[in-house]
Design an enzyme around this catalytic site. Sequence first.
Site, mmCIF file in Angstrom:
data_model
loop_
_atom_site.group_PDB
_atom_site.id
_atom_site.type_symbol
_atom_site.label_atom_id
_atom_site.label_comp_id
_atom_site.label_asym_id
_atom_site.label_seq_id
_atom_site.Cartn_x
_atom_site.Cartn_y
_atom_site.Cartn_z
ATOM 1 N N ASP A 8 29.025 -101.204 15.124
ATOM 2 C CA ASP A 8 28.474 -100.562 16.319
ATOM 3 C C ASP A 8 28.369 -101.519 17.501
ATOM 4 O O ASP A 8 28.657 -101.152 18.648
ATOM 5 C CB ASP A 8 27.076 -100.004 16.033
ATOM 6 C CG ASP A 8 27.085 -98.823 15.086
ATOM 7 O OD1 ASP A 8 28.176 -98.289 14.794
ATOM 8 O OD2 ASP A 8 25.992 -98.428 14.634
ATOM 9 N N HIS A 9 27.920 -102.748 17.225
ATOM 10 C CA HIS A 9 27.614 -103.636 18.347
ATOM 11 C C HIS A 9 28.835 -104.362 18.906
ATOM 12 O O HIS A 9 28.724 -105.038 19.935
ATOM 13 C CB HIS A 9 26.478 -104.576 17.968
ATOM 14 C CG HIS A 9 25.203 -103.812 17.748
ATOM 15 N ND1 HIS A 9 24.584 -103.111 18.762
ATOM 16 C CD2 HIS A 9 24.478 -103.567 16.625
ATOM 17 C CE1 HIS A 9 23.521 -102.499 18.285
ATOM 18 N NE2 HIS A 9 23.437 -102.757 16.991
ATOM 19 N N HIS A 42 27.927 -95.728 13.482
ATOM 20 C CA HIS A 42 26.916 -94.713 13.801
ATOM 21 C C HIS A 42 27.294 -94.057 15.121
ATOM 22 O O HIS A 42 27.189 -94.674 16.174
ATOM 23 C CB HIS A 42 25.531 -95.363 13.896
ATOM 24 C CG HIS A 42 24.416 -94.387 14.122
ATOM 25 N ND1 HIS A 42 23.096 -94.780 14.193
ATOM 26 C CD2 HIS A 42 24.406 -93.034 14.290
ATOM 27 C CE1 HIS A 42 22.334 -93.721 14.389
ATOM 28 N NE2 HIS A 42 23.113 -92.650 14.469
ATOM 29 N N GLU A 69 27.645 -92.780 9.984
ATOM 30 C CA GLU A 69 26.230 -92.459 10.116
ATOM 31 C C GLU A 69 26.065 -91.428 11.219
ATOM 32 O O GLU A 69 26.667 -91.559 12.289
ATOM 33 C CB GLU A 69 25.421 -93.717 10.445
ATOM 34 C CG GLU A 69 25.472 -94.770 9.346
ATOM 35 C CD GLU A 69 24.708 -96.021 9.694
ATOM 36 O OE1 GLU A 69 24.375 -96.775 8.765
ATOM 37 O OE2 GLU A 69 24.452 -96.266 10.896
ATOM 38 N N THR A 99 16.817 -98.917 17.967
ATOM 39 C CA THR A 99 17.580 -98.795 16.728
ATOM 40 C C THR A 99 16.824 -97.853 15.809
ATOM 41 O O THR A 99 15.682 -97.482 16.109
ATOM 42 C CB THR A 99 17.786 -100.174 16.061
ATOM 43 O OG1 THR A 99 18.640 -100.035 14.922
ATOM 44 C CG2 THR A 99 16.462 -100.788 15.628
ATOM 45 N N HIS A 190 19.558 -102.271 6.855
ATOM 46 C CA HIS A 190 18.808 -102.298 8.109
ATOM 47 C C HIS A 190 18.028 -103.600 8.215
ATOM 48 O O HIS A 190 17.132 -103.876 7.435
ATOM 49 C CB HIS A 190 17.851 -101.120 8.287
ATOM 50 C CG HIS A 190 17.494 -100.903 9.739
ATOM 51 N ND1 HIS A 190 18.319 -100.233 10.614
ATOM 52 C CD2 HIS A 190 16.429 -101.300 10.466
ATOM 53 C CE1 HIS A 190 17.767 -100.207 11.812
ATOM 54 N NE2 HIS A 190 16.624 -100.857 11.753
ATOM 55 N N GLY A 212 25.041 -104.941 10.007
ATOM 56 C CA GLY A 212 25.766 -104.916 11.266
ATOM 57 C C GLY A 212 25.293 -105.916 12.294
ATOM 58 O O GLY A 212 25.971 -106.904 12.588
#
Length: 242
Positions: A8-9, A42, A69, A99, A190, A212
């Site tokens: 994602d990042h 996600h 996700e 988040t 997470h 992540g």
Amino acid sequence: MLLGVNIDHIATVRNARGTTYPSPVEAALVAETHGADLITMHLREDRRHIKDADVFAVKNAIRTRLNLEMALTEEMLENALKVMPEDVCIVPEKRQEITTEGGLDVLAQQEKIAEFAKILTDAGIRVSLFIDADDRQIQAARDVGAPVVELHTGAYADAQSHAEQIRQFERIQNGAHFAGDLGLVVNAGHGLTIHNVTPVAQILAIRELNIGHSLIAQALFLGLPEAVRQMKEAMFRARLLP
């Protein structure tokens, strides 16, 4: 133990300047080459990082599997059925959060989750629910027909004292064993980093970790190949510890 690399990042960095780089597809392929067993993305309702086109592009490019996700919405269900990832993880989502702040409340939404789980399962997509390590939520996940749970490790990762971290770890450990005894596949994730992953990776009931933000942060200094390699090695070594 399997490592899911959340990219994602990579998209967060790209979107900060509105450019076409860095490419989530390239990141996914690099992660695969250096030890990732799957790629996690996600697609949030506000599209703050991953965009729809990213999901399709990554799905078509990778050789492992895609874990998508998504929130419990009709729009996201339709998207999942178009993309056809190998796995869908249903997560709670609030627009104002930085988040994901906690696990999905399965008990409060059993009927809707069961409906989504059946539709996705009938389409050949494996369903996971991102939940807190709470026996009631784990039992509810099984009751709605989800074959997989992903235990939220955020409270463990964010613990401000050693005693609190131990308490949260024991909660995850007990939840993983309870879920396993129910016949569920158990994943976790997470907030996990190279510094706190070892105890969680030692829990034999857990099959897969999805990581992540810390990996992408490490990649700024080490490069993505080395960041993935080090995380995979840390997980492997954890499994060898008594």
